[in-house]
Design a protein around this motif. Structure first.
Motif, short mmCIF file in Angstrom:
data_model
loop_
_atom_site.label_atom_id
_atom_site.label_comp_id
_atom_site.label_asym_id
_atom_site.label_seq_id
_atom_site.Cartn_x
_atom_site.Cartn_y
_atom_site.Cartn_z
N PRO A 87 0.83 -1.21 0.00
CA PRO A 87 0.00 0.00 0.00
C PRO A 87 0.87 1.26 0.00
CG PRO A 87 -0.76 -1.55 1.68
CD PRO A 87 0.55 -2.08 1.14
N PHE A 88 0.37 2.29 -0.69
CA PHE A 88 1.11 3.55 -0.69
C PHE A 88 0.94 4.24 0.65
CE2 PHE A 88 -3.00 4.71 -2.73
CZ PHE A 88 -3.43 5.68 -1.84
N ARG A 89 1.84 5.18 0.92
CA ARG A 89 1.76 6.05 2.09
C ARG A 89 1.56 7.46 1.58
NH1 ARG A 89 4.45 3.59 6.45
NH2 ARG A 89 3.24 5.05 7.69
N PHE A 90 1.09 8.35 2.43
CA PHE A 90 0.99 9.75 2.03
C PHE A 90 2.24 10.47 2.52
CE2 PHE A 90 -3.52 8.68 1.65
CZ PHE A 90 -3.76 9.20 0.39
N ILE A 91 2.87 11.22 1.61
CA ILE A 91 4.09 11.95 1.92
C ILE A 91 3.84 13.43 1.70
CG2 ILE A 91 6.47 12.33 1.16
CD1 ILE A 91 6.86 9.44 0.85
N ALA A 92 4.29 14.25 2.66
CA ALA A 92 4.17 15.71 2.53
C ALA A 92 5.07 16.16 1.39
CB ALA A 92 4.59 16.37 3.84
#
Length: 190
Positions: A87-92
């Motif tokens: 699964p992808f992660r959210f990155i700033a």
């Protein structure tokens, strides 16, 4: 008449979206995306991290809305894959680097963040918040965890992507909390 399978519904909705976007001039498309940003602005109050996406193909762009979120002090985040099978992660950060599947994503040196508002791309959505995505399950896997953590999930698209008929829901489908288009915001009741 038998209801359409998810796959045939996905193909028909994607073809309809592509056909709709082909009718738009660049100016009309930009005006609609500006209206979408105005629609979404009301959701940004008190939100720490807004997760968006970099548009692919005929998807409506939430990038102006992401700028609005930043303007009111929220951190803007985008999906990032470190491994296409996970699964992808959210990155700033801004989506400036190509990732898997032709998706632009932030550089991995930026911090992983937990969004409290997620703008979710879709092919179609119904009145129960059932989302029809690309069928690969990337968002389903990410949204399950985010929904449990209390994040608000708002589908984003052109107004014509809101279907009147029900989309068949699978056990793993995570219902959205609402749908935003240039025509306005619809919140789904649970």
């Amino acid at each position: 008449m038998e209801p359409l399978s998810k796959e045939s519904l996905r193909r028909a909705a994607l073809d309809a979206r592509k056909a709709f976007v082909r009718t738009l001039s660049d100016g009309a498309k930009a005006r609609l995306e500006q209206k979408l940003a105005q629609t979404l602005t009301s959701l940004f109050a008190g939100v720490s991290v807004v997760a968006g996406y970099h548009p692919l193909g005929s998807e409506i762009s939430p990038l102006l809305a992401m700028e609005e979120a930043r303007a009111v002090g929220a951190i803007a985040a985008f999906p990032s894959f470190s491994n296409p099978a996970k699964p992808f992660r959210f990155i700033a950060g801004d989506p400036l680097e190509p990732g898997p599947f032709g998706i632009m994503q932030p550089a991995r040196r930026h911090p992983v963040v937990e969004p409290d508002l997620v703008l979710v791309p879709l092919i179609a959505v119904d009145g129960a918040g059932t989302r029809l995505g690309r069928g690969k399950g990337h968002y389903d896997r990410a949204l399950t965890r985010l929904k449990k953590s209390g994040a608000r999930l708002i589908g984003v698209g052109w107004a014509m992507q809101r279907l009147t008929e029900a989309i068949p829901a699978d056990a793993w489908d995570v219902p959205l909390d609402g749908f935003a288009s240039p025509d306005g915001l619809e919140l789904f009741s649970r």
